[in-house]
Design an enzyme around this catalytic site. Structure first.
Site: not given
Ligand code: NAI
Length: 487
Positions: A127, A148
């Site tokens: 993001s 995104h």
């Molecule tokens: P989250 O923390 O809920 O999930 C991330 C997941 O990735 C975790 O389960 C973690 O264990 C896993 N993870 C971390 N490093 C890893 C790796 N090297 N290999 C495999 N798995 C790995 O985070 P969320 O909110 O789902 O965000 C994920 C991405 O989406 C980020 O880049 C964030 O900026 C982006 N994003 C988030 C939004 C939101 O509202 N939460 C909206 C739009 C984009």
């Protein structure tokens, strides 16, 4: 490039990854197509699938999904504990939704390049990180693109398809078309800080924070004024919902990524909230206390003046408002009441906020008329104030007094949203149509910034911003060259 018949790997099974896996699985129609779901933490992908199963079964029991659609979507989702497991499974696309960290994302994509075929597209759901920077170091950086999504993924229609400096045109177009197959509305964006939505939305929060810092009005009043013109939530309740830590971090990252351009300067007030641990709903306190939420506005204060509702209104060619019983009641053009009083040579001056025509929506459940801010000139008598209030009430709005500030609340906020969108277009980040679609679908704005611009006028917006600029002095209200050219 047709990606719609290929299998997909989603890496990261958190909030976003689970949602992305769901929309992919629900739209797949080809035999043998699968959504592999991987997370670095053991068991997390399986848990995400189990949670999705209970969500989809809930939809089946409400009659919103057929049993067959539920079962086939779930059958397509395959949790995998290692990336090697999917290396030779004919993947067309990997969507990454892991932790928001450049080095971790880069390492993942470099590892993936050794596992997937040369024509597999690599997409990142980042993001805030530069897509160009994530691609740097790949053997084939042209196959990396931003995809995104917005939270919650199954409900939010928008996908920003973000092209970095290396991204191939066919790759971006392939993701654009796949997003449509997945039931989304994609828009193209250039990889620049905040992409489209997170960039254009900054002033929605920033102007309210600035008004609060100047003690111009209460959070509840600012929220009411913006909800009156169709925003589903006011900026204060929205920041409380997002969390001040997250909202402050996004503002900071846009500010830093723009080389500390003062236009994006974060708010001291918000930093205080973060430092105090008053992060919003999640800590029970932000601008408001929870579960109570936004308090009701106090009743309108004025002494009714006999016959003033029926008093004749007269035009005055020095402004676009009216004169009632000698009181100038003027929609804001960026001049404070003090400046208008000087220009009109009278203290009988009231400035009110921009009422955005048909989009005035009222306060919903409370049944009250839409809130509109007004300010009064020093020296205005109580009776003159009452004349102005009665006139505004007769227009079907509920007037609330705020401290005299240029552009008041709605006009200033909307003008700044238009200006930021204009600058994004000026820098070829997106087209006006894509900016409008992005703001309506990504953050539920009642209209797009260019729709507001058409309903207002470029010249009026520029005049208002120039007056804000002259009042505050600094970079914040700098008019976009694109907008000035329209004027
Ligand atoms: P989250 O923390 O809920 O999930 C991330 C997941 O990735 C975790 O389960 C973690 O264990 C896993 N993870 C971390 N490093 C890893 C790796 N090297 N290999 C495999 N798995 C790995 O985070 P969320 O909110 O789902 O965000 C994920 C991405 O989406 C980020 O880049 C964030 O900026 C982006 N994003 C988030 C939004 C939101 O509202 N939460 C909206 C739009 C984009």
């Amino acid at each position: 490039m047709d990606l719609s018949s290929k299998s997909v790997l989603v890496v990261g099974a958190g909030i976003m990854g689970a949602g992305i896996a769901q929309v992919a699985a629900q739209s797949m129609r080809f035999a043998g197509q699968q959504v592999f779901l991987h997370d670095a933490r053991e068991g997390v992908a399986e848990q995400a699938k189990a949670k999705l199963a209970s969500t989809l079964q809930g939809l089946v029991s409400k009659g919103k999904l057929t049993t067959q659609a539920c079962e086939s979507a779930l059958a397509r989702i395959v949790p995998v504990s290692s990336l090697d497991e999917v290396a030779r499974s004919g993947l067309g696309l990997v969507v990454e939704a892991i932790v928001e960290n450049l080095e971790v994302k880069r390492t993942l994509f470099q590892d993936l390049e050794n596992l997937v075929s040369e024509d597999c597209v690599l997409a990142t759901n980042t993001s805030s990180i530069s897509v160009t920077a994530i691609a740097n170091g790949l053997k084939h950086p042209e196959r990396l693109v931003g995809m995104h999504f917005f939270n919650p993924v199954p409900l939010m229609k928008l996908v920003e398809v973000v092209s970095g400096l290396h991204t191939g045109g066919a790759v971006a177009q392939g993701i654009f078309e796949l997003s449509q197959v997945w039931g989304k509305v994609p828009v193209h964006a250039k990889s620049t800080p905040g992409f489209i939505v997170n960039r254009i939305a900054r002033p929605f929060y920033a102007e309210t924070l600035a008004l609060l810092q100047e003690q111009a009005a209460s959070p509840a009043l600012l929220d009411a004024c913006l909800k009156a013109v169709g925003f589903r939530m006011g900026p204060c309740e929205l920041m409380d919902l997002i969390g001040h830590d997250t909202n402050f971090a996004v503002t900071n990252s846009v500010y830093e990524a723009n080389f500390y351009d003062k236009r994006y300067v974060p708010s001291l007030l918000q930093r205080e909230l973060v430092d105090a641990g008053m992060l919003g709903r999640k800590t029970g306190r932000g601008f408001y206390r929870y579960p109570e939420g936004v308090p009701a506005l106090p009743p309108v204060q004025f002494e009714p003046v006999a016959s003033c509702a029926a008093a004749p209104t007269v035009a005055d060619d020095r402004h676009s408002g009216v004169v009632v019983k000698g009181v100038h009641i003027v929609p804001t053009d960026g001049r404070t009441t003090g400046e208008l009083a000087r220009d009109l040579e009278t203290t009988a001056v009231v400035v009110h906020d921009r009422m955005m025509g048909a989009s005035l929506t009222g306060s919903g459940a409370t049944g009250r008329a839409p809130a509109v801010a007004f300010a009064t000139a020093a020296g205005l008598s109580a009776e003159q104030r009452a004349v102005a209030v009665a006139h505004l009430l007769s227009q079907g709005v509920e007037p609330h007094e705020v401290v005299d500030t240029p552009g008041l609340v709605v006009a200033r906020t909307v003008a700044m949203l238009i200006n930021e969108a204009a600058d994004a277009v000026h820098q070829a980040v997106c087209t006006p149509a894509d900016a409008d679609a992005a703001m309506k679908l990504g953050v539920n704005y009642p209209a797009g910034p260019f729709e507001w611009l058409r309903a207002w006028s470029a010249q009026s917006v520029v005049v208002l911003l120039d007056r804000l600029d002259a009042h505050y002095r600094g970079e914040r209200y700098r008019v976009s060259p694109w907008l000035r050219a329209q004027a």
